[in-house]
Scaffold this active site. Structure first.
Site, mmCIF file in Angstrom:
data_model
loop_
_atom_site.group_PDB
_atom_site.id
_atom_site.type_symbol
_atom_site.label_atom_id
_atom_site.label_comp_id
_atom_site.label_asym_id
_atom_site.label_seq_id
_atom_site.Cartn_x
_atom_site.Cartn_y
_atom_site.Cartn_z
ATOM 1 N N LYS A 70 0.793 -1.235 0.000
ATOM 2 C CA LYS A 70 0.000 0.000 0.000
ATOM 3 C C LYS A 70 0.825 1.284 0.000
ATOM 4 O O LYS A 70 0.369 2.310 -0.496
ATOM 5 C CB LYS A 70 -0.936 0.002 1.220
ATOM 6 C CG LYS A 70 -2.164 -0.872 1.078
ATOM 7 C CD LYS A 70 -3.002 -0.801 2.339
ATOM 8 C CE LYS A 70 -4.445 -1.145 2.084
ATOM 9 N NZ LYS A 70 -5.296 -0.905 3.252
ATOM 10 N N ASP A 107 -10.155 3.863 2.040
ATOM 11 C CA ASP A 107 -10.446 3.234 3.340
ATOM 12 C C ASP A 107 -11.196 4.184 4.278
ATOM 13 O O ASP A 107 -12.137 3.772 4.962
ATOM 14 C CB ASP A 107 -9.150 2.774 4.032
ATOM 15 C CG ASP A 107 -8.706 1.399 3.559
ATOM 16 O OD1 ASP A 107 -9.532 0.656 3.015
ATOM 17 O OD2 ASP A 107 -7.504 1.073 3.747
#
Ligand code: NAP
Length: 277
Positions: A70, A107
């Site tokens: 990520k 997210d």
């Protein structure tokens, strides 16, 4: 890109076999009758750049990115959204028609959308939010709580320097609490969020004392395996509004699916059922 190709998307990680994302995106493709497919891609760090650069040539319109890539993907993106920059990681890549790679982090969006859907009376401004954990997921949660107007964030993590580092990044609205005192945050909090892996299948048990929880507090666990964690069971018993982590997983996928396949999908009970399988 060849316009006659079926659009492909996927999720890149290592390991990746456990990912629920293929079920989710395949379900939406089916529900909306769209051509396309979504595949899990097990990629090691040393191969990441080469793999990502070749995906658009095979008809990929984008990918989700998960552990451990990520942070690394920010380096190879041509454009990084403000929220991905703030969080310091990306979970979504969009391969644009002009060849540019666009990196986003959804997210925080998914976390807030899940609370809005499953705790409809939630008022971020009602009081402090207690956040347990200071890893990658905590960064997204803290950034989004600040954005929606939570007045203060009480932050506790087993490894204190990590919470201190988040405080120096996110500023005065974050107050660090020692891990041994984490249970004390519950009395003050209007919102409680577990962003640690405690309570997850295969991880250590969640043992933070919860007797300070007050009725009406909105309690959310990012862990979604099991769906009903000890935190959520005890929160419900204390009269709190309990919100599980599966909803966050579903909602974070909405903006990505829309960018890749052109339709904004809905998160419904059928979506949950399809993913739980
Ligand atoms: P991460 O960066 O590895 O962070 C892990 C966090 O858990 C750290 O704060 C770590 O504390 C804490 N922790 C781990 N073991 C612990 C223990 N034995 N005692 C106390 N604290 C412990 O992972 P992440 O990416 O933030 O993910 C965290 C959790 O959120 C995972 O369960 C993940 O599946 C879940 N998640 C869910 C969603 C969703 O959509 N629902 C999205 C993202 C993540 P230290 O700093 O002390 O190690």
């Amino acid at each position: 890109m060849n316009e006659h190709r079926i659009p492909l998307a996927g999720v890149i990680g290592s390991p990746i076999a456990h990912s629920r994302s293929p079920r989710l995106h395949k379900h939406w493709l089916r529900v909306y009758g769209l051509p396309g497919d979504y595949v899990p891609l097990h990629v090691e760090p040393e191969d990441l750049v080469e793999v990502i650069r070749s995906l658009p040539k095979m008809g990929f319109v984008g990918v989700n990115i998960t552990i451990p890539h990520k942070v690394a993907v920010l380096e190879l993106a041509d454009l990084v959204t403000d929220r991905a920059t703030l969080i310091g990681a990306a979970n979504t890549l969009i391969f644009r028609k002009d060849g540019k790679i666009h990196a986003d982090n959804t997210d925080g969006y998914g976390f807030i959308a899940n609370l809005k859907q499953n705790a409809p009376g939630w008022n971020p401004a009602a009081g402090p939010a207690a956040v347990l954990g200071a890893g990658g997921a905590a960064r997204a949660v803290i950034a989004s709580l600040i954005e929606v107007g939570v007045p203060e964030i009480l932050l506790s993590n087993r490894t204190r320097p990590k919470s201190d580092a988040l405080k120096s990044e996110f500023g005065q609205r974050v107050r660090v609490v020692d891990w041994v005192q984490a249970g004390n945050m519950m009395e003050e909090a209007a919102t409680v969020v577990n962003t640690t892996s405690l309570g997850m299948v295969g991880a250590a048990e969640f043992r933070v004392p919860l007797d300070g929880l007050r009725p009406g507090t909105v309690v959310s666990d990012l862990v979604y395996a099991p769906l009903k964690t000890r935190l959520l069971v005890e929160a419900e018993a204390a009269g709190c509004v309990a919100v599980d982590g599966l909803g966050m997983l579903l909602h974070q996928a909405v903006p990505a699916f829309e960018r890749w396949f052109g339709i904004r999908p809905e998160v419904t009970q059928a979506t949950r059922d399809a993913v739980i399988g």
